[in-house]
Structure formats: C-alpha cells, structure tokens
Write a protein that holds these residues in place. Structure first.
Motif, PDB file in Angstrom:
ATOM      1  N   MET A  46       0.840  -1.197   0.000  1.00 30.19           N
ATOM      2  CA  MET A  46       0.000   0.000   0.000  1.00 30.19           C
ATOM      3  C   MET A  46       0.878   1.251   0.000  1.00 30.19           C
ATOM      4  N   GLN A  47       1.932   1.229   0.793  1.00 26.77           N
ATOM      5  CA  GLN A  47       2.805   2.393   0.920  1.00 26.77           C
ATOM      6  C   GLN A  47       3.563   2.716  -0.361  1.00 26.77           C
ATOM      7  N   VAL A  48       3.874   1.699  -1.146  1.00 25.38           N
ATOM      8  CA  VAL A  48       4.615   1.945  -2.397  1.00 25.38           C
ATOM      9  C   VAL A  48       3.698   2.010  -3.613  1.00 25.38           C
ATOM     10  N   GLY A  49       2.396   1.889  -3.391  1.00 24.33           N
ATOM     11  CA  GLY A  49       1.443   2.012  -4.487  1.00 24.33           C
ATOM     12  C   GLY A  49       1.276   0.768  -5.344  1.00 24.33           C
ATOM     13  N   ASP A  50       1.695  -0.380  -4.837  1.00 26.26           N
ATOM     14  CA  ASP A  50       1.534  -1.647  -5.569  1.00 26.26           C
ATOM     15  C   ASP A  50       0.158  -2.221  -5.228  1.00 26.26           C
ATOM     16  N   MET A  51      -0.840  -1.821  -5.988  1.00 26.73           N
ATOM     17  CA  MET A  51      -2.216  -2.208  -5.687  1.00 26.73           C
ATOM     18  C   MET A  51      -2.448  -3.709  -5.876  1.00 26.73           C
ATOM     19  N   ALA A  52      -1.809  -4.316  -6.877  1.00 33.81           N
ATOM     20  CA  ALA A  52      -1.969  -5.756  -7.085  1.00 33.81           C
ATOM     21  C   ALA A  52      -1.387  -6.536  -5.910  1.00 33.81           C
ATOM     22  N   GLY A  53      -0.202  -6.141  -5.475  1.00 34.93           N
ATOM     23  CA  GLY A  53       0.419  -6.803  -4.330  1.00 34.93           C
ATOM     24  C   GLY A  53      -0.386  -6.616  -3.056  1.00 34.93           C
ATOM     25  N   LYS A  54      -0.907  -5.398  -2.869  1.00 33.51           N
ATOM     26  CA  LYS A  54      -1.738  -5.102  -1.698  1.00 33.51           C
ATOM     27  C   LYS A  54      -2.983  -5.974  -1.704  1.00 33.51           C
ATOM     28  N   GLY A  55      -3.624  -6.058  -2.863  1.00 29.73           N
ATOM     29  CA  GLY A  55      -4.844  -6.861  -2.977  1.00 29.73           C
ATOM     30  C   GLY A  55      -4.582  -8.329  -2.708  1.00 29.73           C
ATOM     31  N   LYS A  56      -3.483  -8.831  -3.205  1.00 30.90           N
ATOM     32  CA  LYS A  56      -3.132 -10.241  -2.990  1.00 30.90           C
ATOM     33  C   LYS A  56      -2.870 -10.511  -1.505  1.00 30.90           C
ATOM     34  N   ALA A  57      -2.148  -9.612  -0.851  1.00 30.75           N
ATOM     35  CA  ALA A  57      -1.848  -9.785   0.572  1.00 30.75           C
ATOM     36  C   ALA A  57      -3.102  -9.694   1.428  1.00 30.75           C
ATOM     37  N   ILE A  58      -3.986  -8.752   1.111  1.00 35.21           N
ATOM     38  CA  ILE A  58      -5.231  -8.623   1.879  1.00 35.21           C
ATOM     39  C   ILE A  58      -6.124  -9.834   1.631  1.00 35.21           C
ATOM     40  N   THR A  59      -6.163 -10.314   0.409  1.00 31.58           N
ATOM     41  CA  THR A  59      -6.938 -11.534   0.114  1.00 31.58           C
ATOM     42  C   THR A  59      -6.411 -12.705   0.938  1.00 31.58           C
ATOM     43  N   SER A  60      -5.098 -12.797   1.060  1.00 26.91           N
ATOM     44  CA  SER A  60      -4.495 -13.848   1.875  1.00 26.91           C
ATOM     45  C   SER A  60      -4.928 -13.715   3.339  1.00 26.91           C
ATOM     46  N   ALA A  61      -4.911 -12.492   3.860  1.00 26.17           N
ATOM     47  CA  ALA A  61      -5.337 -12.250   5.246  1.00 26.17           C
ATOM     48  C   ALA A  61      -6.803 -12.622   5.436  1.00 26.17           C
ATOM     49  N   ILE A  62      -7.633 -12.285   4.460  1.00 25.64           N
ATOM     50  CA  ILE A  62      -9.063 -12.618   4.537  1.00 25.64           C
ATOM     51  C   ILE A  62      -9.253 -14.127   4.561  1.00 25.64           C
ATOM     52  N   LYS A  63      -8.517 -14.846   3.731  1.00 22.29           N
ATOM     53  CA  LYS A  63      -8.623 -16.312   3.708  1.00 22.29           C
ATOM     54  C   LYS A  63      -8.188 -16.919   5.038  1.00 22.29           C
ATOM     55  N   ILE A  64      -7.143 -16.369   5.615  1.00 22.33           N
ATOM     56  CA  ILE A  64      -6.675 -16.879   6.909  1.00 22.33           C
ATOM     57  C   ILE A  64      -7.759 -16.705   7.964  1.00 22.33           C
ATOM     58  N   VAL A  65      -8.411 -15.551   7.958  1.00 21.47           N
ATOM     59  CA  VAL A  65      -9.465 -15.294   8.948  1.00 21.47           C
ATOM     60  C   VAL A  65     -10.699 -16.136   8.661  1.00 21.47           C
ATOM     61  N   SER A  66     -11.178 -16.103   7.411  1.00 24.21           N
ATOM     62  CA  SER A  66     -12.458 -16.743   7.111  1.00 24.21           C
ATOM     63  C   SER A  66     -12.365 -18.259   7.006  1.00 24.21           C
ATOM     64  N   ARG A  67     -11.295 -18.770   6.431  1.00 22.81           N
ATOM     65  CA  ARG A  67     -11.171 -20.222   6.274  1.00 22.81           C
ATOM     66  C   ARG A  67     -10.412 -20.873   7.414  1.00 22.81           C
ATOM     67  N   GLY A  68      -9.385 -20.191   7.910  1.00 22.45           N
ATOM     68  CA  GLY A  68      -8.551 -20.777   8.948  1.00 22.45           C
ATOM     69  C   GLY A  68      -9.105 -20.557  10.342  1.00 22.45           C
ATOM     70  N   LEU A  69      -9.108 -19.300  10.775  1.00 23.81           N
ATOM     71  CA  LEU A  69      -9.541 -19.011  12.139  1.00 23.81           C
ATOM     72  C   LEU A  69     -11.032 -19.261  12.327  1.00 23.81           C
ATOM     73  N   ARG A  70     -11.814 -18.706  11.438  1.00 23.99           N
ATOM     74  CA  ARG A  70     -13.272 -18.883  11.548  1.00 23.99           C
ATOM     75  C   ARG A  70     -13.659 -20.342  11.308  1.00 23.99           C
ATOM     76  N   GLY A  71     -12.962 -20.979  10.381  1.00 27.23           N
ATOM     77  CA  GLY A  71     -13.239 -22.381  10.071  1.00 27.23           C
ATOM     78  C   GLY A  71     -12.894 -23.329  11.198  1.00 27.23           C
ATOM     79  N   SER A  72     -12.041 -22.898  12.124  1.00 25.47           N
ATOM     80  CA  SER A  72     -11.653 -23.755  13.240  1.00 25.47           C
ATOM     81  C   SER A  72     -12.618 -23.663  14.419  1.00 25.47           C
ATOM     82  N   LEU A  73     -13.550 -22.738  14.344  1.00 29.08           N
ATOM     83  CA  LEU A  73     -14.495 -22.584  15.452  1.00 29.08           C
ATOM     84  C   LEU A  73     -15.446 -23.771  15.532  1.00 29.08           C
ATOM     85  N   ASP A  74     -15.651 -24.256  16.726  1.00 30.06           N
ATOM     86  CA  ASP A  74     -16.640 -25.295  16.983  1.00 30.06           C
ATOM     87  C   ASP A  74     -17.792 -24.599  17.711  1.00 30.06           C
TER      88      ASP A  74
END
Length: 141
Positions: A46-74
């Motif tokens: 984000m700081q260097v203006g690489d929007m594709a890289g930013k989007g990919k990293a945020i997508t990765s964070a979203i997957k970790i939260v939604s599939r990993g952390l949220r997916g582990s909830l019982d």
C-alpha cells in the motif's frame, strides 16, 4: 529446475511438514502469525502504491481469517466464546475489505490489532489448555 524454484519447493515441503506435525494449538498460532505477516505485506504494498500486491496480501489475510480461524471454530462446544469470535472475525473481514477498497492504512491497523489481541490471548492460554484434551481448536481458535 532453477535454484530459486528448488528452494521454494523445499520451503513449501518444510512448511507443510511443520503444519502436519503441529498440534491444534500450534496450527492456530501459525494462522495468527501468517495473518500478521499478510497484513505487514499489504501495508508495504500500500505504501509503495503496488495495488496488485496489496490486494493479494489482503486476500491472503481474509482467507486466513475466514477459512482458517473462523473455520476452526466449533460453534457447539465453543458456546458464547465461539459465537463472539465468529462475529469478531466477520468484522475483521469487513475491515480488510474496506482497507483494500479505500487504501486505508488506519483501517488495516485496526484489523491487525483486533486479531493480534486474540492472538496474544491465545498464546497465553493455549499451552495450559492444550494439555487438557489436546483439541483446543474446538474452543474457538
């Protein structure tokens, strides 16, 4: 095969082996760590203006939260704690989407902080709980 590709393949096997050998508690810690790494990467892009890289990293964070952390909830065994974490994870995903859309580092920082608070608590209670039944991920990951 290039040396770089070989090194990447070796690293992937090492990571996969580490995940397979990890306890449920350790896997959740790995998710928290990976999430923070994705947020740091997104912030740098984000700081260097690489929007594709930013989007990919945020997508990765979203997957970790939604599939990993949220997916582990019982939700059955985790009760109110799991329900509260589910709501928090939903909020974090929404913040990440907003940070991505508006290139907003402050919102990204809030999303990082919310998960770090949970991660810190998890690291503190995890070793004590892990010995009880060996399946702490069901408690709310």
């Amino acid at each position: 095969m290039s040396v770089l590709r070989g090194a990447n393949a070796y690293a992937a096997v090492g990571l996969e082996s580490g995940i397979l050998a990890a306890s449920p508690y350790q896997r959740i810690v790995m998710l928290f760590d990976s999430y923070q790494a994705a947020i740091r990467t997104a912030r740098l892009h984000m700081q260097v203006g690489d929007m594709a890289g930013k989007g990919k990293a945020i997508t990765s964070a979203i997957k970790i939260v939604s599939r990993g952390l949220r997916g582990s909830l019982d939700m059955e065994r985790g009760g109110e704690v799991a329900a509260n974490l589910d709501q928090l994870y939903d909020t974090v995903v929404r913040l990440l989407l907003r940070a991505n859309l508006h290139n907003d580092e402050e919102v990204l920082d809030v999303a990082a902080s919310l998960i770090e608070n949970i991660g810190s608590a998890w690291r503190q209670i995890g070793p004590r709980v892990e010995g009880e039944d060996g399946d702490v991920a069901s408690a709310g990951g």
